[in-house]
Design a protein around this motif. Structure first.
Motif, short mmCIF file in Angstrom:
data_model
loop_
_atom_site.label_atom_id
_atom_site.label_comp_id
_atom_site.label_asym_id
_atom_site.label_seq_id
_atom_site.Cartn_x
_atom_site.Cartn_y
_atom_site.Cartn_z
N PHE A 95 5.29 20.46 12.02
CA PHE A 95 6.18 20.52 10.85
C PHE A 95 5.68 19.59 9.75
N SER A 96 5.34 18.37 10.11
CA SER A 96 4.86 17.43 9.11
C SER A 96 3.55 17.91 8.49
N LEU A 97 2.70 18.53 9.30
CA LEU A 97 1.41 19.02 8.81
C LEU A 97 1.57 20.21 7.87
N GLU A 98 2.42 21.16 8.26
CA GLU A 98 2.50 22.42 7.52
C GLU A 98 3.53 22.41 6.40
N SER A 119 0.83 -1.20 0.00
CA SER A 119 0.00 0.00 0.00
C SER A 119 0.87 1.26 0.00
N GLN A 120 0.83 2.00 -1.10
CA GLN A 120 1.55 3.27 -1.16
C GLN A 120 0.95 4.30 -0.20
N ALA A 121 -0.35 4.23 0.00
CA ALA A 121 -1.01 5.18 0.91
C ALA A 121 -0.52 4.99 2.34
N LEU A 122 -0.44 3.73 2.78
CA LEU A 122 0.05 3.46 4.13
C LEU A 122 1.52 3.84 4.27
N GLN A 123 2.30 3.64 3.22
CA GLN A 123 3.70 4.01 3.28
C GLN A 123 3.87 5.52 3.45
N ARG A 124 3.11 6.29 2.69
CA ARG A 124 3.24 7.75 2.81
C ARG A 124 2.70 8.24 4.15
N SER A 132 4.98 10.31 6.73
CA SER A 132 4.58 11.57 7.36
C SER A 132 4.79 11.51 8.87
N SER A 133 4.45 10.38 9.46
CA SER A 133 4.68 10.20 10.90
C SER A 133 6.16 10.16 11.22
N ALA A 134 6.95 9.52 10.35
CA ALA A 134 8.39 9.46 10.56
C ALA A 134 9.02 10.84 10.48
N PHE A 146 -2.77 15.26 4.85
CA PHE A 146 -2.57 15.02 6.28
C PHE A 146 -3.93 14.99 6.98
N PRO A 147 -4.66 13.87 6.88
CA PRO A 147 -5.98 13.77 7.54
C PRO A 147 -5.83 13.68 9.06
N PRO A 148 -6.92 13.84 9.79
CA PRO A 148 -6.85 13.80 11.27
C PRO A 148 -6.26 12.51 11.82
N ARG A 149 -6.55 11.38 11.20
CA ARG A 149 -6.02 10.12 11.73
C ARG A 149 -4.49 10.09 11.62
N THR A 150 -3.96 10.71 10.57
CA THR A 150 -2.50 10.77 10.43
C THR A 150 -1.90 11.67 11.50
N MET A 151 -2.63 12.70 11.90
CA MET A 151 -2.12 13.59 12.94
C MET A 151 -1.91 12.84 14.25
N TRP A 152 -2.87 12.00 14.62
CA TRP A 152 -2.72 11.24 15.86
C TRP A 152 -1.59 10.22 15.75
N LYS A 153 -1.47 9.60 14.58
CA LYS A 153 -0.39 8.64 14.39
C LYS A 153 0.97 9.33 14.42
#
Length: 340
Positions: free
Chosen positions: A198-201, A169-174, A178-180, A207-214
């Motif tokens: 930094f990752s968000l901006e 999954s390319q989506a899960l990798q990205r 983003s979390s890394a 960068f959906p909300p679920r990615t923010m928590w991760k």
């Protein structure tokens, strides 16, 4: 599957924290090696060597090269610093050219959907880590903050390859990258929320909300790992900018603060213009084809300047520590070991 994702995020954060701690310890050792050696072991920095000493500046277990002054000490400082920088440049050119630079721009490209072969590979991670230690230790005016984002992204990519769910999954990798990236910025400054911002901006295009928590979980795991190494006597402070207020500022100091801020803005603009000028000059000069020779020249000039300004001999971390330390007539930064 959902639990596996959080587990991988934890692995990435902890791994980033371990590598960041090793970079901090290695860079401190390399910086101090230019000034002398520890009688208890050549692998120990001055902070680790003199951890039990009441007089850091006059630590009896630390031996400065040629007494710390004179041409021999200057030669040792310049030769060791130049050797470290040259080795970092050679490793990058011969083993992993993708490790050159901070890597932030390329991380943005990868998160935007492009594929850069070998940019997040194992050898890029190894050379990048060694290069940061050697480059920072050489005394060049660079830091580990930008490279740590690239290093954390490499760690995230390597963990992705171990699990089929992420490989497919390319989506899960990205999302993991983003979390890394957030973890890399977080461990560099000891600020997990800052890493998420930094990752968000800056880094991520999606960068959906679920990615923010991760990203926050990953960055927190990394900072907690750095905090563990922070308890050890061989490591430095967790936060890069740590300020302790022991006295209240006065109103008459406000104009001075304003002038300092204005001068900082003017000098910052001047530095940016100089960087752009020399960047364009490098593209048309012969130095662009001889990167190792360029590094040697720059490092020799930098070493000569730093040697005549004792505050700069301890590297960037020592300079920042001196900047955020209380100063008085009877106890300046040099008495607390901030200056070499």
């Amino acid at each position: 599957d959902r639990g596996l994702g959080w587990l991988v995020l934890c692995f990435v954060g902890v791994s980033s924290g371990v590598v960041c701690s090793l970079v901090d310890i290695g860079a401190d050792w390399a910086t101090d090696l230019k000034l002398g050696r520890c009688g208890r072991g050549w692998w120990m920095s001055k902070a680790a060597c003199c951890v039990d000493s009441t007089d850091f500046a006059g630590c009896p277990e630390w031996t400065a090269w040629a007494g710390g002054e004179g041409l021999v000490a200057l030669a040792a400082y310049a030769v060791l610093g130049t050797g470290m920088a040259s080795l970092a440049a050679w490793l990058t050119r011969e083993l992993a050219i993708d490790a050159a630079g901070s890597g932030i721009a390329e991380i943005k490209v990868v998160l935007g959907g492009c594929v850069l072969p070998r940019f997040l590979g194992f050898w890029t991670l190894v050379v990048k880590t060694m290069g940061v230690i050697l480059s920072v230790g050489s005394g060049l005016s660079i830091g580990k903050e930008g490279p740590m984002i690239h290093i954390s992204a490499c760690i995230g990519s390597l963990w992705c390859r171990l699990f089929p769910r992420f490989r497919r999954s390319q989506a899960l990798q990205r999302e993991l990258l983003s979390s890394a990236a957030a973890a890399g910025m977080g461990v560099a400054f000891g600020a997990p929320i800052g890493g998420v911002l930094f990752s968000l901006e800056e880094a991520s295009t999606y960068f959906p909300p679920r990615t923010m928590w991760k990203a926050f979980f990953c960055a927190t795991a990394g900072v907690a790992t750095v905090q563990y190494f922070h308890r050890l006597p061989v490591s430095g402070k967790l936060a890069l900018f740590e300020v302790h207020f022991h006295s209240q500022w006065k109103w008459f100091e406000m104009p001075t603060f304003a002038v300092i801020g204005a001068l900082g803005g003017i000098l910052g603009s001047l530095v940016i213009r100089l960087i752009l000028f020399f960047s364009s000059l490098r593209k048309t000069s012969s130095l662009n084809h001889h990167p190792v020779s360029e590094i040697i020249t720059i490092c020799l000039i930098t070493s000569a300047i730093h040697w005549h300004i004792p505050l700069l001999r301890g590297g960037t971390n020592g300079l920042i520590a001196a900047l955020f330390s209380d100063c008085s007539l009877d106890q300046g930064p040099e008495r607390r070991g901030v200056w070499p």
